[in-house]
Every structure is written in C-alpha cells, then in structure tokens.
Design a protein around this motif. Structure first.
Motif, short mmCIF file in Angstrom:
data_model
loop_
_atom_site.label_atom_id
_atom_site.label_comp_id
_atom_site.label_asym_id
_atom_site.label_seq_id
_atom_site.Cartn_x
_atom_site.Cartn_y
_atom_site.Cartn_z
N ALA A 148 25.02 30.82 35.25
CA ALA A 148 26.38 31.27 35.55
C ALA A 148 26.88 32.11 34.39
O ALA A 148 26.40 31.98 33.26
N ILE A 149 27.83 32.98 34.69
CA ILE A 149 28.44 33.80 33.65
C ILE A 149 29.91 34.02 34.02
O ILE A 149 30.25 34.12 35.21
N ARG A 150 30.77 34.06 32.99
CA ARG A 150 32.20 34.23 33.26
C ARG A 150 32.81 35.07 32.15
O ARG A 150 32.63 34.77 30.96
N ALA A 151 33.53 36.13 32.55
CA ALA A 151 34.18 36.99 31.56
C ALA A 151 35.23 37.85 32.26
O ALA A 151 34.96 38.46 33.30
N GLY A 152 36.42 37.91 31.68
CA GLY A 152 37.45 38.79 32.20
C GLY A 152 37.87 38.48 33.62
O GLY A 152 37.65 37.39 34.15
N ASP A 153 38.46 39.50 34.25
CA ASP A 153 39.00 39.35 35.60
C ASP A 153 39.09 40.73 36.21
O ASP A 153 39.59 41.68 35.59
N GLY A 154 38.61 40.83 37.44
CA GLY A 154 38.63 42.13 38.12
C GLY A 154 40.01 42.69 38.35
O GLY A 154 40.15 43.88 38.70
N THR A 155 41.04 41.90 38.16
CA THR A 155 42.40 42.42 38.33
C THR A 155 42.83 43.29 37.15
O THR A 155 43.85 43.97 37.22
N LYS A 156 42.06 43.23 36.05
CA LYS A 156 42.36 44.06 34.88
C LYS A 156 41.11 44.86 34.52
O LYS A 156 40.51 44.68 33.45
N PRO A 157 40.69 45.78 35.38
CA PRO A 157 39.41 46.46 35.20
C PRO A 157 39.35 47.45 34.05
O PRO A 157 38.25 47.92 33.71
N ALA A 158 40.47 47.75 33.43
CA ALA A 158 40.46 48.70 32.31
C ALA A 158 40.31 48.02 30.96
O ALA A 158 40.21 48.70 29.93
N PHE A 159 40.25 46.68 30.94
CA PHE A 159 40.24 45.95 29.68
C PHE A 159 39.02 45.03 29.62
O PHE A 159 38.76 44.27 30.55
N ASN A 160 38.28 45.10 28.52
CA ASN A 160 37.20 44.15 28.33
C ASN A 160 37.73 42.92 27.59
O ASN A 160 38.59 43.04 26.71
N PRO A 161 37.25 41.71 27.96
CA PRO A 161 37.81 40.48 27.42
C PRO A 161 37.28 40.15 26.02
O PRO A 161 36.24 40.67 25.59
N ALA A 162 37.97 39.24 25.36
CA ALA A 162 37.57 38.83 24.02
C ALA A 162 36.38 37.87 24.05
O ALA A 162 35.71 37.70 23.03
N THR A 163 36.14 37.21 25.17
CA THR A 163 35.04 36.25 25.25
C THR A 163 34.22 36.44 26.52
O THR A 163 34.72 36.94 27.54
N CYS A 164 32.98 36.05 26.45
CA CYS A 164 32.09 35.97 27.61
C CYS A 164 31.33 34.67 27.51
O CYS A 164 30.75 34.35 26.47
N GLU A 165 31.34 33.88 28.57
CA GLU A 165 30.65 32.60 28.59
C GLU A 165 29.48 32.66 29.57
O GLU A 165 29.58 33.29 30.61
N PHE A 166 28.40 32.01 29.22
CA PHE A 166 27.32 31.84 30.19
C PHE A 166 26.69 30.46 30.01
O PHE A 166 26.85 29.82 28.96
#
Length: 454
Positions: free
Chosen positions: A283-301
């Motif tokens: 599994a992988i989780r990062a950001g949200d498609g509702t804010k497609p112009a911004f990359n998140p500070a964290t990514c989890e897998f």
C-alpha cells in the motif's frame, strides 16, 4: 460386504476402516455440495462481518441433525463449531477453515479490486458448469463447504467414532488490520481461531487447516508488516524551480524500486524447508487528488515480509532495518521512519507427526500415487495459532482443476466442483483414520508404520 472383498490398497487401513471410508464417501451429495458453496458465496463475509454466514451454515448443519453452534465474538463477528461424535477416549480431530473474505463487495475495496472488478471478485455468485464464480468462492467458501460436507457424510453413514470430529469455521482469519465495516481494529489476523482456543471450544489432538495448495504442508510462514514514512517538504508545482524542492513521493518511489530488488535477496536468504518467504509493497499513501498542484510533505508505504519458522520476527525486523539504512544513505535530503505494525512468528509441526503422516496417507489414497510435495510456500493460515497452543497441525487445499480458471493471476473466487469432491473424499479418509482410534493408539503408532493395518 466383507473386509476381504475390498481392494486392500484403497486406504491401507484396517478392513472395517476401509468399509467406513467407502460408505461415507457414498453419502456425499455433489449437488448439495455445489449448492452449499454457491449459497455461501452469495452471503458477503468480509473480515469482521462473518456472523450471517456462520448462522447460515449452522442452520444447514442443525437441520441435518448435527450439533452445530455459533460462538459469538461481537455483534457482527462469529465462529461456528460443529461436532460429530461424543467419544472421549478416542482422538479429537479438528478441521478448520476460515469464513472471511479478504475483500468486501462494493466500493470499500475498490482501491484493490478496481472500479469494475472481475466476476471472481463480485457478487452474486454465478454457476458456469462445474465452476462457482464469485467473491471468495474458492477461499474460503469452498473450503468451509468441503469441511462440512465431510462431517455430514461421516454423520449420515453412522461411522462409529471412538473420538470426535470438530469442524471449526472461524472469523477474522485474513491478514487484515482494520476495516470500515468493524469498530474493532483486531478483527483480523487469526482473531477467530485465537478466540476459539481461548474460550474452550477446541482441545484437539490433531488439526487440519484448509487453505490453498494441494500438498501436505507442515511448515508455514509468519509475517512482519512495516509502515515506512518518508518525510520531505510540501511543495507547489509553479515554484519548484525557485527554491528548495524535496518531493517525498519521488524519494519513496526510488526506495520502493530498491526494495523490490531486495525482496529477491531476502527470499534467497530466508528460504528453507517447506517455505520461501516473500516480500511485497502492499500500500502507499500520499497527498490528495483534491490538491493536484501541491506535493505533500510525507509519503507512507507498507511492506509485508513473510517470516520463516526458523527465523524470529525481531531478526526479520533487523534485516529490514539494514536495508532501510542503505535507503537513508541514498536519500540524505529526506527523513525515513520505520514502524513494525504487526508480526507473527512462523510455525512448524514435525514431519513425522501423526497428522502429517495420516494426511499424506489420505492424499495417496485419493490420488492413487505417492504424495508429491509442493513448491516452498509463503502463504498464511491459522495453523500458527493452533501450533502455538500445542496442537499438531497440517494444511491441505483443493486439487488443481482439470479445466483451468478463466481468470489469470491472483484469484480466490473460482471454486471447481470436481476438485471439491476430491478434497471431501480426502478429508473423509483422514477423519476415519484418526477418529476411529483410541487416543493412546494414535500417539504410540510410529510414523514408520504408516500403511500397516492395525
């Protein structure tokens, strides 16, 4: 019919035991078996929500005159315990199969199954000739149906058991950490089997777990599941060229690629006996498609590493920490954190245990040839819980179908009815072999005497 009139090679049991096996197999109703599997498949039973299916099986068994009782875990989760025979001097054999499917029908599990799942991942079930197709039709619904069909056959022909057959259909078997369908975080990871033995419903001398794979397995992996957090910095596409840019998703992707190569090294280092422990990014989780112009500070897998019975979970954690140290060194601009979120040790039963030798004998009877060991495996079952409670346990599943499944790749949703019938015949053979013996006789009979009449 006299014992001498029976082919002496039918099961290599005593004459009367061979008669009982043949009589019980004659009681198997193949149409009933097919209907049982299809009706069970039609009842959704994702992990944590198995009660309705348990109630259905209970009603079928009680209507046939069997002692079949629900064991409630919570308002939506339950086990089912069905017993044949009341003998106390003889051996008690446990047949155990899960009730729960790893996935739920509908939108909850769309991230795994896709927005338009294949027919083997949907409901209602469909019948195509000798195939029952639908979510969980093979695993677990076919296994549960085969266990109950064997119990029905032994009951109907009146095999005089010295001991007792117990069929336990358990909830919470799948390696699931949580679900929107249950309020409990501990609804999976073999919780039903643990509840079964902790609450006095199982004191078996021997146990057989029904899970995929048509060879006798006496060693099984455990698991170690890790959550990895990669920390970068929040960013905006329009300004990435103007200053500091550390994309946690990109760093995590590079790490995942390295881990995918390392999994093969891990398997080679940790394989032995009947197991070849695998690893995977699950599994992988990062950001949200509702804010497609911004990359998140964290990514989890998440990483699932299977654990050899001869390797401690802590040792596996150490191996994983070593590769993570390499990943950190290769990505100095990001932080990397690791958490072990779930772990169970692997388990094994001695190869000369009576449950192993008798299951092999039943396999050879049905197949008419020497037992063929399967390839080293990496699949999980509830066998580890039973072994940790001192119950010698082996595992068996459905034979390969003569007509292959129409679906390629991973599938637990195609039950082959001729294969189910062969598994029921096999189970009947081992049930008679074990439960028509005194407990002391079963323990004293050495493995070297397998195949001799008593």
């Amino acid at each position: 019919m006299t014992p001498d009139a029976i082919d002496p090679d039918i099961t290599k049991l005593s004459g009367w035991q061979r008669e009982w096996v043949k009589a019980a197999r004659a009681e198997v109703d193949e149409d009933e078996l097919a209907l049982l599997c299809q009706a069970a498949t039609d009842i959704p039973s994702p992990t944590g929500c198995e009660r309705e299916l348990a109630e259905y099986f209970r009603d079928v068994m009680t209507s046939a005159g069997l002692d079949s009782r629900l064991q409630s875990i919570d308002e939506r989760q339950a086990n089912l315990v069905t017993r044949v025979g009341t003998g106390r001097a003889g051996a008690q054999l446990l047949l155990l199969a899960p009730l729960d499917t790893a996935f739920a029908p509908g939108r909850e599990d769309a991230p795994w199954l896709g927005e338009r799942p294949r027919e083997d991942f949907t409901l209602p079930a469909q019948r195509f000739g000798d195939k029952v197709v639908g979510l969980g039709a093979e695993n677990p619904k076919a296994f549960a149906s085969c266990a109950l069909a064997a119990a029905l056959a032994v009951h109907r022909c009146g095999v005089p058991l010295d001991g007792q057959l117990v069929v336990a259909l358990v909830g919470g078997s799948m390696p699931v950490l949580g679900s929107e369908l249950s309020s409990r975080r501990n609804s999976g990871m073999n919780v039903g089997t643990q509840f079964l033995v902790d609450h006095g419903q199982c004191s078996a001398d021997l146990a057989i777990v029904l899970k995929p794979g048509y060879s006798v397995v006496h060693e099984e992996v455990g698991f170690a599941i890790f959550r990895v957090v990669v920390r970068g910095s929040v960013g905006y596409t329009g300004s990435r060229h103007k200053g500091h840019y550390t994309n946690a998703i990109l760093a995590a992707a590079r790490m995942i690629g390295r881990l995918e190569d390392w999994f093969a090294e891990y398997t080679a280092r940790n394989s032995s006996g009947q197991v070849a422990p695998q690893g995977a990014i699950t599994a992988i989780r990062a950001g949200d498609g509702t804010k497609p112009a911004f990359n998140p500070a964290t990514c989890e897998f998440w990483v699932d590493l299977r654990v050899n019975p001869r390797t401690a979970v802590n040792d596996v954690a150490g191996q994983f920490e070593a590769i993570v140290a390499e990943l950190r060194a290769a990505e100095p601009a990001v932080g990397v954190e690791v958490e072990l979120v779930a772990g169970q040790a692997g388990s094994a039963t001695p190869a000369d245990s009576p449950v192993v030798t008798r299951l092999i004998r039943a396999w050879e009877d049905v197949e008419g040839r020497p037992h063929v060991p399967g390839k080293p495996g990496s699949g999980l079952s509830d066998g580890g819980v039973l072994r940790r409670h001192g119950i010698p346990t082996a595992r068996i599943g459905l034979p390969p179908p003569e007509v292959p499944s129409p679906f390629e790749g991973f599938s637990m949703g195609v039950a082959d009815l001729p294969a189910m019938r062969r598994l029921v015949d096999l189970l009947i053979g081992v049930v008679v072999d074990v439960t028509t013996r005194q407990r002391a006789e079963l323990r004293e009979l050495p493995a070297s005497s397998r195949g001799e009449d008593r």
